[in-house]
Enzyme design. Structure first.
Site, PDB file in Angstrom:
ATOM      1  CB  ALA A  13      38.578  36.252  45.599  1.00 45.90           C
ATOM      2  N   GLY A  52      32.627  29.497  59.461  1.00 43.60           N
ATOM      3  CA  GLY A  52      32.522  30.372  60.640  1.00 43.60           C
ATOM      4  C   GLY A  52      33.239  31.706  60.462  1.00 43.60           C
ATOM      5  CB  SER A 140      53.036  37.752  35.818  1.00 42.79           C
ATOM      6  OG  SER A 140      53.451  36.617  35.106  1.00 42.79           O
ATOM      7  CE1 TYR A 154      48.797  37.856  32.873  1.00 40.05           C
ATOM      8  CE2 TYR A 154      51.035  37.107  32.494  1.00 40.05           C
ATOM      9  CZ  TYR A 154      49.921  37.193  33.318  1.00 40.05           C
ATOM     10  OH  TYR A 154      49.948  36.626  34.565  1.00 40.05           O
ATOM     11  CB  ALA A 155      54.912  40.519  29.364  1.00 37.20           C
ATOM     12  CB  ALA A 156      53.053  45.418  28.229  1.00 35.75           C
ATOM     13  CE  LYS A 158      49.069  40.001  35.640  1.00 32.55           C
ATOM     14  NZ  LYS A 158      48.224  40.124  36.840  1.00 32.55           N
ATOM     15  CB  ILE A 187      50.293  29.535  40.420  1.00 34.42           C
ATOM     16  CG1 ILE A 187      51.450  30.494  40.818  1.00 34.42           C
ATOM     17  CG2 ILE A 187      49.489  29.094  41.636  1.00 34.42           C
ATOM     18  CD1 ILE A 187      52.455  29.963  41.802  1.00 34.42           C
ATOM     19  CB  THR A 237      58.584  43.042  42.675  1.00 32.57           C
ATOM     20  OG1 THR A 237      58.074  44.325  42.302  1.00 32.57           O
ATOM     21  CG2 THR A 237      57.943  41.977  41.789  1.00 32.57           C
TER      22      THR A 237
HETATM   23  P1  NAP Z   1      41.979  32.478  37.357  1.00 30.37           P
HETATM   24  O1  NAP Z   1      41.910  31.105  37.971  1.00 30.37           O
HETATM   25  O2  NAP Z   1      41.582  32.636  35.929  1.00 30.37           O
HETATM   26  O3  NAP Z   1      41.128  33.488  38.256  1.00 30.37           O
HETATM   27  C1  NAP Z   1      40.976  34.820  37.865  1.00 30.37           C
HETATM   28  C2  NAP Z   1      39.636  35.335  38.337  1.00 30.37           C
HETATM   29  O4  NAP Z   1      39.508  36.704  37.886  1.00 30.37           O
HETATM   30  C3  NAP Z   1      38.449  34.570  37.722  1.00 30.37           C
HETATM   31  O5  NAP Z   1      37.451  34.322  38.686  1.00 30.37           O
HETATM   32  C4  NAP Z   1      37.966  35.526  36.652  1.00 30.37           C
HETATM   33  O6  NAP Z   1      36.588  35.382  36.341  1.00 30.37           O
HETATM   34  C5  NAP Z   1      38.208  36.873  37.316  1.00 30.37           C
HETATM   35  N1  NAP Z   1      38.163  37.970  36.358  1.00 30.37           N
HETATM   36  C6  NAP Z   1      38.624  37.992  35.068  1.00 30.37           C
HETATM   37  N2  NAP Z   1      38.328  39.164  34.499  1.00 30.37           N
HETATM   38  C7  NAP Z   1      37.653  39.909  35.424  1.00 30.37           C
HETATM   39  C8  NAP Z   1      37.076  41.202  35.421  1.00 30.37           C
HETATM   40  N3  NAP Z   1      37.097  41.982  34.323  1.00 30.37           N
HETATM   41  N4  NAP Z   1      36.456  41.637  36.547  1.00 30.37           N
HETATM   42  C9  NAP Z   1      36.392  40.859  37.663  1.00 30.37           C
HETATM   43  N5  NAP Z   1      36.915  39.610  37.712  1.00 30.37           N
HETATM   44  C10 NAP Z   1      37.534  39.142  36.609  1.00 30.37           C
HETATM   45  O7  NAP Z   1      43.456  33.074  37.451  1.00 30.37           O
HETATM   46  P2  NAP Z   1      44.682  32.799  38.469  1.00 30.37           P
HETATM   47  O8  NAP Z   1      45.611  31.846  37.828  1.00 30.37           O
HETATM   48  O9  NAP Z   1      44.178  32.535  39.838  1.00 30.37           O
HETATM   49  O10 NAP Z   1      45.401  34.218  38.410  1.00 30.37           O
HETATM   50  C11 NAP Z   1      45.174  35.234  39.382  1.00 30.37           C
HETATM   51  C12 NAP Z   1      46.173  36.362  39.155  1.00 30.37           C
HETATM   52  O11 NAP Z   1      47.506  35.834  39.247  1.00 30.37           O
HETATM   53  C13 NAP Z   1      46.081  37.018  37.788  1.00 30.37           C
HETATM   54  O12 NAP Z   1      46.289  38.395  37.899  1.00 30.37           O
HETATM   55  C14 NAP Z   1      47.221  36.394  37.014  1.00 30.37           C
HETATM   56  O13 NAP Z   1      47.698  37.227  35.988  1.00 30.37           O
HETATM   57  C15 NAP Z   1      48.252  36.206  38.091  1.00 30.37           C
HETATM   58  N6  NAP Z   1      49.246  35.176  37.776  1.00 30.37           N
HETATM   59  C16 NAP Z   1      48.875  33.875  37.676  1.00 30.37           C
HETATM   60  C17 NAP Z   1      49.860  32.922  37.378  1.00 30.37           C
HETATM   61  C18 NAP Z   1      49.534  31.467  37.297  1.00 30.37           C
HETATM   62  O14 NAP Z   1      50.430  30.687  36.918  1.00 30.37           O
HETATM   63  N7  NAP Z   1      48.344  31.031  37.656  1.00 30.37           N
HETATM   64  C19 NAP Z   1      51.181  33.325  37.165  1.00 30.37           C
HETATM   65  C20 NAP Z   1      51.505  34.681  37.269  1.00 30.37           C
HETATM   66  C21 NAP Z   1      50.514  35.602  37.588  1.00 30.37           C
HETATM   67  P3  NAP Z   1      36.202  34.461  35.032  1.00 30.37           P
HETATM   68  O15 NAP Z   1      36.560  33.057  35.413  1.00 30.37           O
HETATM   69  O16 NAP Z   1      34.731  34.720  34.879  1.00 30.37           O
HETATM   70  O17 NAP Z   1      37.044  35.013  33.895  1.00 30.37           O
END
Ligand code: NAP
Length: 247
Positions: A13, A52, A140, A154-156, A158, A187, A237
């Site tokens: 987060a 707050g 995903s 990644y796909a596997a 997810k 996103i 899902t």
């Molecule tokens: P993001 O902006 O890269 O944020 C991911 C966060 O997870 C970052 O703060 C990252 O830290 C942290 N993280 C990575 N490895 C970690 C670990 N080993 N332990 C603890 N924290 C860790 O990604 P996002 O786009 O918001 O994606 C969030 C989720 O949605 C993911 O699971 C992703 O697969 C899924 N998702 C995203 C999309 C999309 O289009 N954005 C689409 C489908 C699914 P660092 O920055 O230090 O690496």
């Protein structure tokens, strides 16, 4: 029950979708606990506290079983409850399958899939004790469609999350615990933004609703799934993709 007392762990987060989830849950008066590797999680917690609402940050590597267990134990000790778990942290490195070695595969599995196992197994006994819980795991579009361009691991990972979540939904339904998945499409986040740079309009044209998704699109759905109103929804899902993939 007053959601004000509910404790929600949100992994990953410090950025993107997870950050939006932390904001959304805190706005509905949950106490949010951010678990992220990135120290910028501290700034997110501070911003929420300034508004707050209640939020704390813990530096946790979700891919290390011992760290997850220790963290969950600490949060349970401090708050006496964990009501909501959002397994959101994830990575998506690019490794074309022909060049992928075991380490590439293993790293993605550990961060994206094993982490969900570690967190669910640590948190479920606490939710069972309180006979109430919401787990939301982030999959995903790639799990539904397959992935091109070097993201088969990644796909596997997810798709594994979907199987795990469906099974937990069946095993824990009678304990007052629901387990659901959301499957985002494209996103716009810091982590994923790079793939869209210079091509946002081009990508947006492919989405039936005519735009790329915002982190808040995902966060709003998660806040609903985490609420009392979603009591009768488990094992689903939920695609959040603007109609990009309709099954
Ligand atoms: P993001 O902006 O890269 O944020 C991911 C966060 O997870 C970052 O703060 C990252 O830290 C942290 N993280 C990575 N490895 C970690 C670990 N080993 N332990 C603890 N924290 C860790 O990604 P996002 O786009 O918001 O994606 C969030 C989720 O949605 C993911 O699971 C992703 O697969 C899924 N998702 C995203 C999309 C999309 O289009 N954005 C689409 C489908 C699914 P660092 O920055 O230090 O690496």
């Amino acid at each position: 029950m007053n959601t004000m007392n509910r404790v929600a762990i949100v992994t990953g987060a410090a950025s993107g979708i997870g950050k939006a989830i932390a904001f959304s849950l805190s706005q509905s008066d949950h106490q949010v606990v951010i678990a992220d590797l990135s120290e910028s999680g501290a700034a997110v917690a501070e911003e929420i506290n300034i508004s707050g609402k209640k939020c704390v940050f813990h530096n946790v590597d979700v891919s290390i079983k011992g760290s997850v267990q220790e963290f969950v134990h600490q949060i349970d000790g401090q708050f006496g409850r964990i009501d909501i778990l959002v397994n959101n942290a994830g990575i998506r490195p690019t490794n074309p399958f022909r060049e992928m070695d075991f380490e590439d595969w293993d790293k993605v599995m550990k961060v994206n899939l094993y982490s969900s196992f570690y967190f669910c197994s640590a948190v479920l006994p606490i939710m069972e004790r309180n006979r109430w819980g919401r787990i939301i795991n982030i999959s995903s579009l790639a799990a539904q469609q397959g992935s091109t361009g070097g993201h088969s691991h990644y796909a596997a990972s997810k798709a594994g999350i979907v199987g795990l979540s469906k099974s937990l939904a069946r095993e824990y339904g009678r304990s007052g615990i629901t387990v659901n998945v959301v499957a985002p499409g494209w996103i716009d986040t810091p982590g994923w933004g790079g793939a869209l740079d210079g091509k946002r309009e081009q990508f947006a044209k492919k989405v039936p609703v005519g735009r790329i998704g915002r982190p808040e699109d995902v966060a709003d759905a998660i806040s609903f799934l985490a609420s009392d109103n979603a009591e009768y929804i488990t094992g689903i899902t939920l695609p959040i993709n603007g109609g990009l993939y309709i099954s």
